[in-house]
Design a protein around this motif. Structure first.
Motif, PDB file in Angstrom:
ATOM      1  N   LYS A   1       0.840  -1.208   0.000  1.00 18.40           N
ATOM      2  CA  LYS A   1       0.000   0.000   0.000  1.00 18.40           C
ATOM      3  C   LYS A   1       0.872   1.255   0.000  1.00 18.40           C
ATOM      4  CE  LYS A   1      -3.919   2.282   0.408  1.00 18.40           C
ATOM      5  NZ  LYS A   1      -3.414   3.654   0.617  1.00 18.40           N
ATOM      6  N   GLU A   2       1.934   1.266   0.775  1.00 20.61           N
ATOM      7  CA  GLU A   2       2.844   2.415   0.809  1.00 20.61           C
ATOM      8  C   GLU A   2       3.484   2.640  -0.558  1.00 20.61           C
ATOM      9  OE1 GLU A   2       4.212   1.931   5.511  1.00 20.61           O
ATOM     10  OE2 GLU A   2       5.505   1.219   3.891  1.00 20.61           O
TER      11      GLU A   2
ATOM     12  N   GLU B   1       2.334   1.668  -3.445  1.00 21.05           N
ATOM     13  CA  GLU B   1       1.290   2.150  -4.359  1.00 21.05           C
ATOM     14  C   GLU B   1       1.073   3.648  -4.177  1.00 21.05           C
ATOM     15  OE1 GLU B   1      -2.361  -0.198  -5.296  1.00 21.05           O
ATOM     16  OE2 GLU B   1      -1.671  -1.374  -3.574  1.00 21.05           O
ATOM     17  N   ASP B   2       1.002   4.083  -2.932  1.00 22.31           N
ATOM     18  CA  ASP B   2       0.772   5.503  -2.656  1.00 22.31           C
ATOM     19  C   ASP B   2       1.901   6.370  -3.215  1.00 22.31           C
ATOM     20  OD1 ASP B   2      -1.555   4.852  -1.351  1.00 22.31           O
ATOM     21  OD2 ASP B   2      -0.706   5.013   0.673  1.00 22.31           O
ATOM     22  N   GLU B   3       3.106   5.813  -3.277  1.00 25.55           N
ATOM     23  CA  GLU B   3       4.250   6.551  -3.808  1.00 25.55           C
ATOM     24  C   GLU B   3       4.366   6.457  -5.327  1.00 25.55           C
ATOM     25  OE1 GLU B   3       6.332   8.565  -2.356  1.00 25.55           O
ATOM     26  OE2 GLU B   3       5.595   8.298  -0.315  1.00 25.55           O
TER      27      GLU B   3
END
Length: 222
Positions: free
Chosen positions: A58-59, A61-63
């Motif tokens: 998730k991290e 993806e967020d980046e």
């Protein structure tokens, strides 16, 4: 992304915030070998807590480093892959891998090899991947239970997971292949001592050993 910030307007600090979390680099290594389902990432990263894997994905993806492809057709699982931004990390991952390998001779207790780790190691060993243009050779390489193949063709070297049919040479090895890649074990001695076994022309094994190289760090007394 976690709340850990270094408070510096610095590229290295920003990179460390993004990729410096536990397991992140290994997730990126596995995805650099190819897209993976969540279950494949779990299988290829023994010991990773599933909640940690989910958080790291998730991290990333967020980046904008990792993207997920939704299931379609007969595909029922989400597939994770590197984005163009994520692929920019390739040279950095290879450089870190080469640096780390410089201090490695034998596995420590409990350490294993995985398909992605061996594929990435061979990719690093090819350096710039440049070989004579007239070489056209395919290798199947087995290290323990791991199976990968390597192709030298059109002046380049490419390593990928899995075996191919009718390779030019079959190579089976244990941890001793590390000395071969470092150049401290000659192809002849590797075969004579049983550190490596081959099925095929020994000259093609010499070609393999000459094309791939990951030296030990000269600053360490190994």
């Amino acid at each position: 992304m976690t709340n850990q910030h270094y408070g510096q307007f610095c590229g290295l600090a920003r990179a460390a915030e993004i990729v410096g979390q536990r397991w992140t680099l290994l997730i990126l290594r596995d995805l650099s070998v190819g897209p993976r389902r969540y279950s494949e990432l779990v299988a290829g990263l023994p010991g990773i807590p599933t909640n940690t894997l989910a958080t790291r994905l998730k991290e990333l993806e967020d980046e904008g480093i990792v993207a997920r492809t939704a299931p379609s057709g007969t595909e029922r699982s989400v597939v994770y892959r590197l984005t163009a931004r994520g692929e920019e990390l390739g040279p950095a991952l290879d450089a870190l891998s080469r640096w780390g390998a410089g201090g490695m001779r034998e596995p420590r207790d409990g350490e294993i090899v995985t398909t992605s780790s061996i594929t990435a190691a061979l990719r690093v060993a090819t350096g710039d991947g440049i070989v004579p243009a007239d070489w056209d050779t395919t290798y199947n390489v087995r290290v323990g239970e791991v199976e990968v193949h390597l192709v030298m063709r059109d002046g380049t070297v490419v390593a990928d997971p899995g075996l191919v049919e009718d390779p030019d040479l079959e190579i089976t090895a244990g941890p001793g292949i590390r000395d071969l890649l470092a150049g401290t074990l000659s192809p002849q001695d590797a075969l004579a001592t049983g550190a490596v076994q081959i099925d095929g022309d020994p000259a093609l094994f010499e070609r393999f050993a000459n094309a791939l190289h990951v030296p030990y760090s000269p600053s360490l007394a190994i």
